[in-house]
Design a protein around this motif. Sequence first.
Motif, PDB file in Angstrom:
ATOM      1  N   VAL A 157     -34.012  51.115  96.659  1.00  0.00           N
ATOM      2  CA  VAL A 157     -32.743  50.368  96.649  1.00  0.00           C
ATOM      3  C   VAL A 157     -32.972  48.919  97.063  1.00  0.00           C
ATOM      4  CG1 VAL A 157     -30.484  50.194  97.747  1.00  0.00           C
ATOM      5  CG2 VAL A 157     -31.324  52.408  96.980  1.00  0.00           C
ATOM      6  N   ILE A 158     -33.818  48.697  98.059  1.00  0.00           N
ATOM      7  CA  ILE A 158     -34.043  47.327  98.517  1.00  0.00           C
ATOM      8  C   ILE A 158     -34.808  46.526  97.471  1.00  0.00           C
ATOM      9  CG2 ILE A 158     -36.229  47.451  99.780  1.00  0.00           C
ATOM     10  CD1 ILE A 158     -33.073  45.835 101.089  1.00  0.00           C
ATOM     11  N   TRP A 159     -35.625  47.203  96.659  1.00  0.00           N
ATOM     12  CA  TRP A 159     -36.329  46.498  95.593  1.00  0.00           C
ATOM     13  C   TRP A 159     -35.338  45.965  94.556  1.00  0.00           C
ATOM     14  CZ3 TRP A 159     -37.446  47.598  90.326  1.00  0.00           C
ATOM     15  CH2 TRP A 159     -38.415  46.779  89.772  1.00  0.00           C
ATOM     16  N   PHE A 160     -34.378  46.817  94.155  1.00  0.00           N
ATOM     17  CA  PHE A 160     -33.356  46.352  93.211  1.00  0.00           C
ATOM     18  C   PHE A 160     -32.440  45.307  93.846  1.00  0.00           C
ATOM     19  CE2 PHE A 160     -34.265  50.429  91.020  1.00  0.00           C
ATOM     20  CZ  PHE A 160     -34.584  49.888  89.784  1.00  0.00           C
ATOM     21  N   MET A 161     -32.111  45.495  95.111  1.00  0.00           N
ATOM     22  CA  MET A 161     -31.266  44.529  95.802  1.00  0.00           C
ATOM     23  C   MET A 161     -31.974  43.181  95.941  1.00  0.00           C
ATOM     24  SD  MET A 161     -29.440  44.900  99.513  1.00  0.00           S
ATOM     25  CE  MET A 161     -28.583  46.381  99.061  1.00  0.00           C
ATOM     26  N   LYS A 186     -34.217  41.938  93.853  1.00  0.00           N
ATOM     27  CA  LYS A 186     -34.167  41.283  92.537  1.00  0.00           C
ATOM     28  C   LYS A 186     -32.789  40.674  92.275  1.00  0.00           C
ATOM     29  CE  LYS A 186     -38.311  42.384  91.416  1.00  0.00           C
ATOM     30  NZ  LYS A 186     -39.349  41.371  91.443  1.00  0.00           N
ATOM     31  N   TRP A 187     -31.746  41.389  92.681  1.00  0.00           N
ATOM     32  CA  TRP A 187     -30.392  40.903  92.478  1.00  0.00           C
ATOM     33  C   TRP A 187     -30.119  39.666  93.340  1.00  0.00           C
ATOM     34  CZ3 TRP A 187     -25.959  40.799  95.634  1.00  0.00           C
ATOM     35  CH2 TRP A 187     -24.792  40.517  94.958  1.00  0.00           C
ATOM     36  N   ILE A 244     -29.514  33.750  96.417  1.00  0.00           N
ATOM     37  CA  ILE A 244     -29.033  33.922  97.789  1.00  0.00           C
ATOM     38  C   ILE A 244     -30.107  33.507  98.775  1.00  0.00           C
ATOM     39  CG2 ILE A 244     -28.208  35.625  99.465  1.00  0.00           C
ATOM     40  CD1 ILE A 244     -26.207  35.007  97.231  1.00  0.00           C
ATOM     41  N   TYR A 245     -31.373  33.745  98.428  1.00  0.00           N
ATOM     42  CA  TYR A 245     -32.471  33.433  99.343  1.00  0.00           C
ATOM     43  C   TYR A 245     -32.626  31.931  99.577  1.00  0.00           C
ATOM     44  CZ  TYR A 245     -33.920  38.280  99.069  1.00  0.00           C
ATOM     45  OH  TYR A 245     -33.961  39.640  99.155  1.00  0.00           O
ATOM     46  N   GLU A 246     -32.096  31.112  98.694  1.00  0.00           N
ATOM     47  CA  GLU A 246     -32.147  29.671  98.893  1.00  0.00           C
ATOM     48  C   GLU A 246     -31.117  29.198  99.915  1.00  0.00           C
ATOM     49  OE1 GLU A 246     -31.672  27.908  95.081  1.00  0.00           O
ATOM     50  OE2 GLU A 246     -33.473  28.867  94.270  1.00  0.00           O
ATOM     51  N   ARG A 247     -30.155  30.057 100.241  1.00  0.00           N
ATOM     52  CA  ARG A 247     -29.080  29.681 101.153  1.00  0.00           C
ATOM     53  C   ARG A 247     -29.273  30.207 102.575  1.00  0.00           C
ATOM     54  NH1 ARG A 247     -25.995  31.125  96.313  1.00  0.00           N
ATOM     55  NH2 ARG A 247     -25.251  29.185  95.409  1.00  0.00           N
ATOM     56  N   VAL A 248     -30.300  31.010 102.791  1.00  0.00           N
ATOM     57  CA  VAL A 248     -30.515  31.566 104.119  1.00  0.00           C
ATOM     58  C   VAL A 248     -31.654  30.824 104.803  1.00  0.00           C
ATOM     59  CG1 VAL A 248     -29.620  33.833 103.533  1.00  0.00           C
ATOM     60  CG2 VAL A 248     -32.037  33.381 103.277  1.00  0.00           C
ATOM     61  N   TRP A 249     -31.675  30.937 106.127  1.00  0.00           N
ATOM     62  CA  TRP A 249     -32.647  30.200 106.915  1.00  0.00           C
ATOM     63  C   TRP A 249     -34.049  30.751 106.749  1.00  0.00           C
ATOM     64  CZ3 TRP A 249     -34.734  32.076 111.792  1.00  0.00           C
ATOM     65  CH2 TRP A 249     -35.547  31.144 112.415  1.00  0.00           C
TER      66      TRP A 249
END
Length: 70
Positions: free
Chosen positions: A30-34, A36-37, A43-48
Amino acid sequence: MLHDWIPRELAFLDAHVPTLFAAFLLAVGVIWFMDKWLAAWAIYERVWYPALLRVALFFVLFSVFGLMVY
């Protein structure tokens, strides 16, 4: 309840493994698909710290699946 029909151990290649192993594998999938999503939605560009977010999401998901078992 949900945990009444889940066995405490599973037979995997003639070895008894805890049901948490299946919950771990499900959480990994599940975390692998999450992941990728979340990467597709940037979203990863917006977190610290993206790696910390990935680990935290995995532990939360694995804890939820583990609580369903026990």
